[in-house]
Design a protein around this motif. Structure first.
Motif, mmCIF file in Angstrom:
data_model
loop_
_atom_site.group_PDB
_atom_site.id
_atom_site.type_symbol
_atom_site.label_atom_id
_atom_site.label_comp_id
_atom_site.label_asym_id
_atom_site.label_seq_id
_atom_site.Cartn_x
_atom_site.Cartn_y
_atom_site.Cartn_z
ATOM 1 N N VAL A 289 152.738 38.553 -11.873
ATOM 2 C CA VAL A 289 153.406 39.145 -13.033
ATOM 3 C C VAL A 289 152.413 39.246 -14.181
ATOM 4 C CG1 VAL A 289 155.292 38.896 -14.687
ATOM 5 C CG2 VAL A 289 155.645 38.267 -12.282
ATOM 6 N N GLN A 290 151.693 38.154 -14.389
ATOM 7 C CA GLN A 290 150.503 38.182 -15.241
ATOM 8 C C GLN A 290 149.295 38.039 -14.315
ATOM 9 O OE1 GLN A 290 150.803 35.549 -18.836
ATOM 10 N NE2 GLN A 290 152.693 34.867 -17.838
ATOM 11 N N LYS A 291 148.308 38.858 -14.467
ATOM 12 C CA LYS A 291 147.162 38.849 -13.566
ATOM 13 C C LYS A 291 146.484 37.482 -13.561
ATOM 14 C CE LYS A 291 147.570 43.194 -12.455
ATOM 15 N NZ LYS A 291 148.077 43.588 -11.123
ATOM 16 N N GLN A 292 146.214 36.986 -12.353
ATOM 17 C CA GLN A 292 145.489 35.729 -12.164
ATOM 18 C C GLN A 292 146.244 34.512 -12.716
ATOM 19 O OE1 GLN A 292 142.000 36.054 -10.510
ATOM 20 N NE2 GLN A 292 143.531 37.599 -9.989
ATOM 21 N N VAL A 293 147.570 34.610 -12.751
ATOM 22 C CA VAL A 293 148.406 33.518 -13.262
ATOM 23 C C VAL A 293 149.515 33.224 -12.264
ATOM 24 C CG1 VAL A 293 150.061 32.851 -15.057
ATOM 25 C CG2 VAL A 293 147.917 33.972 -15.697
ATOM 26 N N ALA A 294 149.784 31.936 -12.051
ATOM 27 C CA ALA A 294 150.939 31.495 -11.259
ATOM 28 C C ALA A 294 151.958 30.880 -12.208
ATOM 29 C CB ALA A 294 150.510 30.481 -10.211
ATOM 30 N N GLU A 295 153.193 31.341 -12.115
ATOM 31 C CA GLU A 295 154.260 30.828 -12.974
ATOM 32 C C GLU A 295 155.212 29.980 -12.141
ATOM 33 O OE1 GLU A 295 157.747 32.367 -16.067
ATOM 34 O OE2 GLU A 295 156.535 33.810 -14.957
ATOM 35 N N PHE A 296 155.349 28.704 -12.499
ATOM 36 C CA PHE A 296 156.199 27.760 -11.780
ATOM 37 C C PHE A 296 157.521 27.636 -12.538
ATOM 38 C CE2 PHE A 296 151.860 26.906 -10.728
ATOM 39 C CZ PHE A 296 151.862 26.528 -9.388
ATOM 40 N N GLN A 297 158.618 28.009 -11.870
ATOM 41 C CA GLN A 297 159.944 27.995 -12.494
ATOM 42 C C GLN A 297 160.827 26.992 -11.758
ATOM 43 O OE1 GLN A 297 160.939 32.122 -11.819
ATOM 44 N NE2 GLN A 297 160.354 32.685 -13.891
ATOM 45 N N SER A 298 161.553 26.174 -12.513
ATOM 46 C CA SER A 298 162.295 25.097 -11.865
ATOM 47 C C SER A 298 163.713 24.967 -12.388
ATOM 48 C CB SER A 298 161.568 23.766 -12.072
ATOM 49 O OG SER A 298 162.274 22.713 -11.455
#
Length: 521
Positions: A289-298
């Motif tokens: 979603v954002q380049k080169q970023v992992a978004e952790f949602q909990s």
């Protein structure tokens, strides 16, 4: 089998007299429309010449690429307000050889609920007007119509009780009918499993126009409709579901990590940790979603204090702290997780879609953790021009504890996580480069995901996995196995046998519907 609903009796009696007094030798579109008009109020029918036809067609469509001038559109859209209208449509369609496609929310990735890939005369039953939710708080159950959205279901449950919820998908605009028909999972999957794991009963209009409940349709068909894909066994009008308890407060967080902040190492560890955490804990990941970023949602079914202690013990690499955490009621977590922190609970009732972007999706299942060196390459793919995104949902817990044969949905024990691949492009462009990226990336992922078969989730439908072949007016079982065993594994044969019992002449079919398998085949 149960008899036809009494509410249909007057209309159906007229249809039988009208249609069968003289049986035509050829199917007639005009005859079908006349048959419908004799049983269903005119204001519920939208033919291609109706001024509102396009508006109604688009109203539950979320993918503009499936609405091009070359799209094969329905002869008529029927918007029933009662079971008798659905039954009458089936009776008319069977007699005049006009097939029916069924739409609840319109989120079908390939649009098969409202369009045909090949030239065909068909009608659409749009269940938008059948969207009631009836909650029994004391019994912790609800009857929900297939035309309701997940947002409408969640909202009605929360109004009845702040301590009850239902385990289904994240997106509030998804229609209940299609979602349940494919399985249905969301952020409660590790605690309570799939939506279909919590279905107690259903009402189905079969290919004969009969209105059947769980007992009348029989064990095999009731098993089949809970995950066997929509529009194969009939039209499910409503579902009785078991509601599940939630605490007065849950905790959510969203933490983004770039490559420079160790995203690849954290994601590599996440694969092992997330499926083995306590069932109250769910951490999904979005990459790209954002380049080169992992978004952790909990979502955690408990307080932030307990969550922080758990994360410190089990997943300290994420670096979670109190500033990341927000406590709220479960119903508030629904808009927060999907629509953002500014969204309100009432926003989940919005049924409108943006048609600014077209999309294409597919899916995979991972049973063995992907190595760090491969994740480095994956991030390289996601950095390319016209790249899409990956959404990963961890399994384990309740979803994995049932045997593969418990429902048609077979992706249970041994699955670490599901991958959803998506790509988007402006509706005004053809998106060829975006689709090519998705297909090339899917090919790259092949060695790193499940095999024999390479599993896929039917609610992320992908016609690139295979399409049905019709032989002698019946869908070929052999040809359908190409895609069917990817969605259903060994459950596919049992689904085909159930189809042979309830719809042996293959009236309900589309490009990826279950074929009938009858004795002697």
């Amino acid at each position: 089998m149960a008899a036809i609903s009494r509410s249909l009796a007057p209309a159906l009696f007229f249809i039988v007299l009208f249609c069968f007094a003289s049986v035509p030798s050829l199917a007639s579109s005009d005859g079908f429309l006349q048959c419908l008009s004799s049983a269903i109020p005119k204001q519920l029918l939208y033919t291609q010449s109706s001024p509102s036809f396009t508006t109604v067609l688009v109203s539950s469509t979320w993918n503009p690429k499936l609405l091009t001038p070359s799209t094969v559109r329905p002869l008529v859209i029927v918007t029933p307000s009662s079971a008798s209208h659905v039954q009458a449509t089936v009776v008319c369609g069977r007699h005049h050889d006009v097939r029916i496609r069924v739409r609840s929310g319109g989120h079908d990735f390939e649009g098969l609920s409202y369009r045909s890939v090949r030239p065909e005369v068909f009608a659409v039953v749009d269940l938008n007007k059948m969207r009631s939710v009836r909650v029994n708080r004391n019994a912790a159950t609800a009857w929900v119509d297939s035309g309701a959205t997940l947002g409408e279901l969640y909202y009605a449950v929360s109004k009845a009780s702040k301590r009850l919820a239902f385990p289904a998908g994240l997106c509030p605009t998804v229609g209940v009918g299609g979602h349940f028909s494919g399985g249905g999972f969301g952020m409660l999957l590790r605690k309570y499993g799939l939506a279909i794991d919590n279905v107690l009963d259903a009402t189905l209009v079969d290919a004969e126009g009969r209105l059947l409940d769980k007992k009348a349709m029989g064990r095999d068909v009731f098993w089949a409709i809970r995950g066997g894909g929509g529009e194969s066994f009939g039209i499910v009008l409503s579902w009785k579901v078991k509601l599940v308890p939630v605490p007065p407060k849950v905790t959510v967080f969203s933490v983004s990590k770039s490559i420079d902040e160790g995203a690849i190492d954290i994601l590599t560890k996440w694969q092992q940790v997330a499926p083995s955490l306590p069932e109250d804990m769910f951490i999904r990941v979005q990459v790209g979603v954002q380049k080169q970023v992992a978004e952790f949602q909990s979502l955690y079914l408990g307080t932030s204090g307990a969550l922080l202690q758990l994360m410190e013990r089990r997943f300290p690499e994420l670096g979670l702290n109190q500033t990341h955490c927000k406590e709220m009621a479960w119903i508030q977590s629904v808009p927060y997780s999907y629509l953002g922190s500014a969204a309100t609970v009432e926003d989940i009732l919005n049924r409108t879609y943006s048609l600014d972007y077209s999309n294409k999706g597919t899916s995979d299942y991972v049973r063995e953790a992907i190595t760090k060196d491969v994740w480095v390459k994956i991030f390289g793919w996601l950095a390319k021009q016209d790249a899409g995104i990956m959404v990963m949902d961890p399994y384990g817990g309740k979803i994995s504890s049932s045997p593969e044969s418990a429902t048609p949905f077979p992706h249970r024990g041994g699955v670490l996580y599901n991958i959803q691949y998506l790509n988007f492009w402006p509706a005004a462009t053809n998106g060829a480069s975006h689709v090519k990226w998705l297909k090339d990336f899917y090919a790259f992922m092949g060695p790193h995901v499940s095999k024999n078969p390479r599993e896929a989730y039917v609610n992320y439908r992908d016609l690139d996995l295979g399409e049905n072949v019709v032989v002698g007016n019946i869908t070929s079982y052999k040809a359908a196995k190409v895609w069917g065993e990817k969605y259903y594994k060994s459950n596919f044969k049992r689904l085909a046998i159930a189809k042979g019992k309830v719809d042996p002449h293959d009236y309900f079919r589309n490009e990826q519907s279950i074929p009938p398998l009858v004795a002697g085949q």
